[in-house]
Design an enzyme around this catalytic site. Structure first.
Site, PDB file in Angstrom:
ATOM      1  N   GLU A  43      50.477 -74.343  98.161  1.00 17.51           N
ATOM      2  CA  GLU A  43      49.381 -74.831  97.553  1.00 17.51           C
ATOM      3  C   GLU A  43      48.333 -75.046  98.636  1.00 17.51           C
ATOM      4  O   GLU A  43      48.672 -75.577  99.822  1.00 17.51           O
ATOM      5  CB  GLU A  43      49.363 -76.366  96.830  1.00 17.51           C
ATOM      6  CG  GLU A  43      48.307 -76.958  96.242  1.00 17.51           C
ATOM      7  CD  GLU A  43      48.554 -78.048  95.239  1.00 17.51           C
ATOM      8  OE1 GLU A  43      49.689 -78.582  95.154  1.00 17.51           O
ATOM      9  OE2 GLU A  43      47.861 -78.178  94.447  1.00 17.51           O
ATOM     10  N   CYS A 256      48.770 -79.410  91.185  1.00 16.94           N
ATOM     11  CA  CYS A 256      47.459 -79.880  90.642  1.00 16.94           C
ATOM     12  C   CYS A 256      46.218 -78.833  90.780  1.00 16.94           C
ATOM     13  O   CYS A 256      45.309 -78.923  89.860  1.00 16.94           O
ATOM     14  CB  CYS A 256      47.379 -81.376  91.077  1.00 16.94           C
ATOM     15  SG  CYS A 256      48.395 -82.265  90.871  1.00 16.94           S
ATOM     16  N   ASN A 383      51.555 -77.432  85.016  1.00 13.94           N
ATOM     17  CA  ASN A 383      51.872 -78.016  86.260  1.00 13.94           C
ATOM     18  C   ASN A 383      51.872 -79.621  85.791  1.00 13.94           C
ATOM     19  O   ASN A 383      50.679 -80.022  85.715  1.00 13.94           O
ATOM     20  CB  ASN A 383      50.979 -77.726  87.310  1.00 13.94           C
ATOM     21  CG  ASN A 383      51.552 -78.653  88.785  1.00 13.94           C
ATOM     22  OD1 ASN A 383      52.548 -78.212  89.204  1.00 13.94           O
ATOM     23  ND2 ASN A 383      50.655 -79.584  88.939  1.00 13.94           N
ATOM     24  N   GLU A 384      52.810 -80.264  85.955  1.00  7.75           N
ATOM     25  CA  GLU A 384      53.105 -81.603  85.634  1.00  7.75           C
ATOM     26  C   GLU A 384      52.103 -82.381  84.627  1.00  7.75           C
ATOM     27  O   GLU A 384      51.566 -83.456  84.707  1.00  7.75           O
ATOM     28  CB  GLU A 384      52.794 -82.488  87.186  1.00  7.75           C
ATOM     29  CG  GLU A 384      53.530 -82.013  88.312  1.00  7.75           C
ATOM     30  CD  GLU A 384      53.185 -82.954  89.524  1.00  7.75           C
ATOM     31  OE1 GLU A 384      52.266 -83.914  89.401  1.00  7.75           O
ATOM     32  OE2 GLU A 384      54.125 -82.872  90.312  1.00  7.75           O
TER      33      GLU A 384
END
Ligand code: AHR
Length: 658
Positions: A43, A256, A383-384
């Protein structure tokens, strides 16, 4: 004195605790497990891409920095005006005739009096390191705005003479090249610069030598020696450190960063492919510019170069629940009437990766230099994310179409940011409802949690959905990369491996961090412009990555109850090697009696014994020093019945040849 010696002797004896027994069923086939357990998660935070893995040495090369990224950033940030030998002029910022609409801002250099040159310089990301005798590919895009004075008081048939130089901070010229800029078409100019000596803080300087104005963009400098010498490539030392883990997959581009901090702020893969001067750079979720020079193409290429499966992640049609400065309440979904076009983008990604070279998006890949498909197999969606009705509705829409049009692609869902709790429960229930094949679990927890949860996956139901532990790390006190944290992760990995029929993939997070720009601790690999520091946590990943198997052999570990011991035993069917991993999280060594049962012969076997340990559990590998925690390997013989002393705070691996 004598008493002291006796005391030391007694302490030494006490330092080896009660022995343990490890009995391995080496003659039985064991259960099939994922041969692809260890991968990496990339990331772009902590300057992992620009200023990191992406080998570009110029910062703000396309004049796109803005105060939306950081308060004091603007298009000319990290550029300086140069006026040499009585020269005079100025630099402005323009957006009227960009190279491409996705790269809107550029510099207008005005030379009022050329003197010995008027131009601009850039000192890179903290500094530009260059090595004696190596080639650096310098380039820029330019067009001639006017000659002489503005408004036609000059001779526009004459070119603007420009030099591009590598200089020391004091202005000593190390290498240079000359160009003539002529005409109003944006044109790329390039030259290889070869400095005669090594300098760690060079500058790239562009000087114009005639009165007039030129427009400049994409001023760039790359070492020729990138990883595998790829143009627009990756920093060789960092790319190699990652390759040395032998990751079986790479998850990209986040985290994120994927879903972004507001609706439509997500990472759009289409912004990251095609010619670099046409890519759309912009603020990333971590608050700095992302050129996307290290984009989808470079990511897939890197995966191919190191034999890792690409595992891209696309947003599930929602932004981060913490978006818009609204912690926990910021999730918003794309309007439903925008979903078809968003889903088309996801389908286009699959066509870009796997389509024939004459398909619309396959042609974009082919034009970049890869006519053969990349053979994408996995796609993360979300994602999350908070598992809300807004999320469910959009995820289902994406998933249904993917399953219909691309049943060959394995979709990986998300079960929230934590190891348990509401989103985890709801995410799992939703995944079961949809019959997803894999879900992505994340957890950042104290080392003790990993020891307490060694059996976490023993009781997970078998069959789909299986698990990808997409982000995990043991967060020790002060969030330092202690040996204690690394061993907790190693212990966790033994649990993943033992349960490799349900845990298919795992990736530590985050991967990379540039010193001075670290936004998140701990990370796996730290670096500055020239140095790379491999943490204790890195070595755990490397040892598990290099010593994976495809069958988990049954074993019994008979140890005192209080012992902090974890183990896993696997077979690598390709080589026939039996691999035994033992983690000792105690501050004292332990003797372990290992028995390999059911082997045809009882003769000694050759083995490689690798030990990862350090002076104590608090040990941390420091920048610029020899690592205090690093693996040491030696050849040993390992009988079907042998004794092993497992040092205090260590991971020990036997790779036994059969
Ligand atoms: O790894 C850093 C961040 O942690 C990731 O972006 C996010 O998915 C998680 O919360």
């Amino acid at each position: 004195m004598k008493n002291r010696i006796i005391l030391f002797y007694l302490i030494g004896l006490a330092a080896v605790l009660q022995a343990a027994d490890l009995t391995i069923q080496a003659g039985r086939p064991g259960k099939a497990i994922s041969p692809d357990l260890v991968g990496v998660f990339f990331e772009d935070l902590n300057y992992a891409a620009d200023g990191g893995l992406y080998a570009e040495l110029i910062q703000n090369r396309s004049f796109e920095y803005s105060p939306t990224m950081q308060r004091d950033w603007h298009p000319l940030r990290f550029w300086e005006l140069e006026k040499r030998g009585g020269g005079d002029g100025h630099i402005g910022v323009a957006d009227m005739r960009p190279i491409h609409p996705d790269n809107p801002t550029y510099a207008l250099l005005t030379v009022l009096d050329p003197g010995d040159g008027v131009g601009l310089s850039n000192g890179g990301f903290d500094c530009i390191p260059i090595k004696a005798g190596e080639r650096y590919n310098a380039s820029f895009w330019a067009y001639q705005a006017y000659m002489g004075r503005m408004w036609g008081h000059g001779d526009n048939s004459k070119p603007m003479r420009v030099t591009l130089r590598l200089e020391t901070r004091d202005g000593e010229v190390l290498a240079d090249a000359s160009f003539k800029i002529k005409g109003r078409t944006w044109t790329r100019f390039s030259a290889a610069l070869v400095p005669p000596r090594t300098v760690n803080d060079a500058r790239l300087v562009l000087l114009a030598h005639d009165k007039g104005g030129i427009c400049l963009d994409m001023i760039s400098l790359f070492p020729e020696k990138t990883f595998r010498n790829r143009p627009n490539g990756l920093r060789a030392d960092l790319a190699q450190a990652i390759a040395d883990i032998r990751p079986k997959f790479i998850r990209f581009p986040g985290g994120c960063l994927v879903h972004g901090q507001g609706i439509r702020q997500y990472y759009d893969w289409k912004h990251s492919v095609g010619p670099v001067e046409q890519r759309c750079s912009g603020r990333n979720l971590w608050g700095y510019d992302q050129t996307r020079g290290f984009g989808y193409y470079e990511f897939f290429q890197y995966c191919e170069d190191i034999g890792a499966e690409p595992l891209p992640v696309v947003p599930a049609g929602v932004c981060c629940q913490h978006a818009g400065s609204s912690p926990g309440r910021g999730q918003e979904g794309l309007p439903l009437d925008e979903m078809p076009s968003y889903i088309q983008d996801v389908l286009d990604l699959i066509e870009w990766a796997n389509g024939l070279a004459d398909s619309k998006w396959g042609a974009v890949r082919a034009a970049a230099g890869h006519p053969e498909p990349f053979d994408l197999k996995y796609l993360g969606v979300g994602n999350e994310d908070a598992i809300t009705p807004v999320f469910r509705e959009r995820f289902s829409m994406i998933y249904e179409i993917l399953k219909k049009k691309h049943p060959e692609i394995v979709v990986i869902g998300t079960v929230g940011p934590f190891a348990g709790g509401e989103d985890y429960d709801n995410g799992w229930a939703f995944a079961r409802e949809l019959k997803l094949e894999i879900v992505d679990e994340h957890y950042y927890m104290p080392p003790q949690w990993f020891w307490d949860n060694l059996m976490r996956y023993d009781s997970y139901p078998r069959g789909a959905p299986t698990v990808y532990v997409g982000e995990y790390a043991a967060h020790d006190q002060g969030r330092r990369n202690t040996l204690r944290s690394a061993l907790a992760e190693a212990a966790g990995l033994t649990g993943f491996e033992r349960n490799g029929d349900v845990v298919l993939f795992a990736s530590y997070a985050p991967l990379l961090s540039r010193r001075g720009h670290t936004q998140w601790h701990p990370d796996m690999i730290y670096f500055d412009s020239t140095n790379v520091t491999l943490s204790a946590n890195y070595y755990v990943q490397q040892l598990f990555g290099q010593n994976g198997g495809d069958r988990a052999l049954e074993f019994e570990l008979d140890a005192p109850e209080a012992a902090r011991l974890a183990a896993s035993t696997v077979l690598d069917s390709k080589t026939g090697d039996i691999i035994v991993k033992i983690v000792n999280g105690d501050d004292t060594a332990r003797d372990i009696h290992i028995r390999l049962e059911g082997l045809d012969s009882d003769s000694e076997m050759k083995a490689i014994r690798t030990v990862l340990t350090g002076p104590d559990a608090d040990a941390v590998n420091e920048d610029g020093k020899d690592p205090v925690v690093r693996p040491e390997a030696s050849g040993v013989s390992a009988g079907p019945d042998f004794a092993c002393n497992v040092p205090a705070n260590s991971l020990i691996i036997y790779r036994i040849e059969r």
